[in-house]
Design an enzyme around this catalytic site. Sequence first.
Site, PDB file in Angstrom:
ATOM      1  CG  ASP A 241      27.007  39.712  -7.009  1.00 18.10           C
ATOM      2  OD1 ASP A 241      27.980  39.327  -7.672  1.00 18.10           O
ATOM      3  OD2 ASP A 241      25.992  38.989  -6.812  1.00 18.10           O
TER       4      ASP A 241
ATOM      5  CG  ASP B 279      29.036  32.798  -8.404  1.00 18.01           C
ATOM      6  OD1 ASP B 279      29.102  33.346  -7.296  1.00 18.01           O
ATOM      7  OD2 ASP B 279      28.210  33.115  -9.279  1.00 18.01           O
TER       8      ASP B 279
ATOM      9  CD  GLU C 125      30.869  40.609 -12.813  1.00 27.35           C
ATOM     10  OE1 GLU C 125      29.649  40.802 -12.928  1.00 27.35           O
ATOM     11  OE2 GLU C 125      31.419  40.301 -11.755  1.00 27.35           O
TER      12      GLU C 125
HETATM   13  O1  MIG Z   1      23.371  35.738 -10.103  1.00 32.75           O
HETATM   14  O2  MIG Z   1      23.318  37.514  -5.112  1.00 32.75           O
HETATM   15  O3  MIG Z   1      28.735  35.776  -6.916  1.00 32.75           O
HETATM   16  O4  MIG Z   1      28.047  35.455  -4.241  1.00 32.75           O
HETATM   17  O5  MIG Z   1      25.353  35.009  -3.622  1.00 32.75           O
HETATM   18  C1  MIG Z   1      23.959  35.410  -8.882  1.00 32.75           C
HETATM   19  C2  MIG Z   1      23.317  36.153  -5.368  1.00 32.75           C
HETATM   20  C3  MIG Z   1      24.164  36.635  -8.062  1.00 32.75           C
HETATM   21  C4  MIG Z   1      26.425  36.039  -7.497  1.00 32.75           C
HETATM   22  C5  MIG Z   1      27.473  36.158  -6.426  1.00 32.75           C
HETATM   23  C6  MIG Z   1      27.087  35.339  -5.235  1.00 32.75           C
HETATM   24  C7  MIG Z   1      25.740  35.807  -4.725  1.00 32.75           C
HETATM   25  C8  MIG Z   1      24.693  35.690  -5.850  1.00 32.75           C
HETATM   26  N1  MIG Z   1      25.135  36.479  -7.007  1.00 32.75           N
END
Ligand code: MIG
Length: 805
Positions: free
Chosen positions: A396, A471, A399
């Site tokens: 996650d 998201d 980017e």
């Molecule tokens: O700032 O890890 O897209 O699936 O549950 C949010 C917490 C960070 C974004 C991800 C989401 C995940 C969440 N993350």
Amino acid sequence: MAHQHRKGTFNKSVSQYISHQVTGQELRINTENSQVRIIVYDHSVIRFRIAKNEEEHSGFSYAVIAEPSPVNFTVTEEADCLFVLTDLLKIKIDKFPVRISAFTKQGELLNSDDKAFGTSWLGHEVTTYKKLQAGERFIGLGEKTGGLDRRGKAYVNWNSDNFAYGVDDDPIYLSTPFYIGVHGHQNYGIFFDNSHKTTFSFGCSNDRFSYFQAEDGEMNYYFIWKPDVAGIIERYTWLTGRIEMPPLWSLGFQQCRYSYYPYPEVLNAARTFREKDIPADVLYLDIHYMDAYKVFTWHPERFPHPEALMKELKSMGFNVVVILDPGVKKEPGYSAYDDGKEKGHFVKYPDGAEFNAQVWPGWSAFPDFTKEEVRDWWGKQMNVLTNNGIEGFWNDMNEPAAWGQHLPDLIEFDYEGEGGTHKKSHNVYGMQMARSTYEGGKTLLQGKRAFVLTRAGYSGIQRYAAVWTGDNVSSDEHMLAGTRLVNSMGLTGIPFAGNDVGGFAGEATPELFARWIALGAFSPFFRSHSMVNSRDSEPWSFGEEVEDISRNYIKLRYRLMPYLYSVFFEASQTGMAVSRSLAIDYTFDSNIYSDPYQNQYLFGPSILVIPVESTRELHKAYFPEGTWYNLYTDKIQHGNREEILIASKELQPLYVKAGSILLMQQSSDHLLNVKELERMEIHVYPGAETSFVYYEDDGETYDYKTGSSLSRTFELKSNSLRISAQTGNYHSHFKNCRVFIHGIKPDSAVSLNAMSSDVESIDYRFVEPVSDFDPYHKPPGEPLEVKDLVYVDFKWSEGEVVVHW
Ligand code: MIG
């Protein structure tokens, strides 16, 4: 005096031809201001590298893994142009000034530069302008919002953490600068391999050209031609790579939550799936499993005995996928930080100081995944996960994202030794993190397949990870937009993709969840997830009716697993999509691009999926050419027509193309025990000739790469099915087969290997009736059964079988 236009003061384009030479696969043209290099990769793939004379570009790419094949081609010269001729393509290069156009060998125009601007520079920004063709449409470009046909729109490639994005927001998380143009009866692909921020305009705010543009770097694009879209995807993935066979369990239902903790919550979810007889294979640990959000740690109170927990979950048939964020907490004494710092593995400012930004753990450092040593280091850290039985990893925030969402451009990356700023490295960072995770998993699991899921990526990401669309929001428009995102990734070489079922942000209504989970069962990656502090969103959290609907469709997916796994095999061989936009098979049918129908797709070659909003029970659908069987009833639906469907919430509209073979098995709690399932169900839907390759292997190791797999070709004719002898030496888990022949009369005579056979028939169900819980809504009255479906049983053997009716 007449007003004089100040012609060409700012925009500089490729200028007059001076000379050319051919070396190996490359034609190099010198112009007054630039070098144009045309490299023949094969008969249908031509690379164009265009740079100003004073510029040097290494040509290194994270995306492309193919080398030019030594195919024959000819270069001919005329007074004002040059031609490059392959077996399939004719590239014309005008000399004065140098402009490119591409034709089929027969001379049909595919694509041409804008005569005036061709490839141009505005400062460091480089752009290639392509003349808009009559009626030209544009599809692909991967994870991009908006419609299936992108004509009239422009898009930016800059991987962005975009929480609760709008269905037209751009950019979001992942960049694949590859699109397909369609006009007349032709289609072509263009892959602009430049990792900087790029912009694609498909006749946006102008009626003259489409263009692709990069802030900096080389004009470096591949022109691809094949007679059909599938062929173009095949060539694009020849360049950028294809998926490996994923672990079978990752094709099962995956349940996520931000976050399940402490550990009894995880066990509780697992037990509830089993108690309620809802198949599932995966549970997720989101950021709360870590100690203070420190990557590669376990929270001491919430997860005191991870190994024992994973053992217990495994014994119930569950794998656990854990989240990994790139930010490493800047905390002296924390080993990942200390070690990474000592080895110099974190991204730095030009003055050598460590770059820090804030994410979940607070101020953090960022591993430079564009360096092999750092990737290896990251992979080794993963042993605190694999040692405890983890085989799945979720990348996650790659980017990369940080609070503020605006990293300084001057920070520096290794970029495999050639160096690069954030501007050049940003879009490949997520992909290189996924690569590190994939390679780490592969090493640590010693021959077992790891599952990697990523949010960000660049072209070629499919080699390392599955992708989810970040998201999204609990709304009908997001459910439909998510379908288009997944289909668009399928057009762009990323077959293993999905969106958060039910929506991540916000809360789904029971009706929306019911629709979404049924639709998600027909998505390559199938995961339900929801945001912290939102309502429970497991399949049983929306009442018994939705629970029944969820069970029905999750089970149907599990039953279709032999088909689905084979479709994944095809994806691994040819790059073909799993969720197939209708633009793949019905490219020139303008209806499929229209607003009401653009969300429809084929799941694999045979199953037409028609998404329906939760607020509707009547839905207008389009059936492309051919004949279709209603999956539930076998009722025939003729193609080339629009129809109003009654789409009650219990039923996801599904149709099977006449001329199809669906390979199925019994449902099971999870996929770690498929070996216990003995009967293959072969559903044939006569009506057109077809063939389907069945593929099987152990579903968990890489032994298939050394021959431990099997494949068999199923060939359907109007009144026969031929199953070829198997190739490969894997022993199937099937012991017997039942062929269901749809669309024939119950008293039909059927022979098996030329011997007349006992024929039976039954009323067959793909889904079970939903209990009548709701006093106001009545489940559909029509029978959800295929009446008197004819079948024949026989033993599974490795030799050829012919069924005739
Ligand atoms: O700032 O890890 O897209 O699936 O549950 C949010 C917490 C960070 C974004 C991800 C989401 C995940 C969440 N993350």
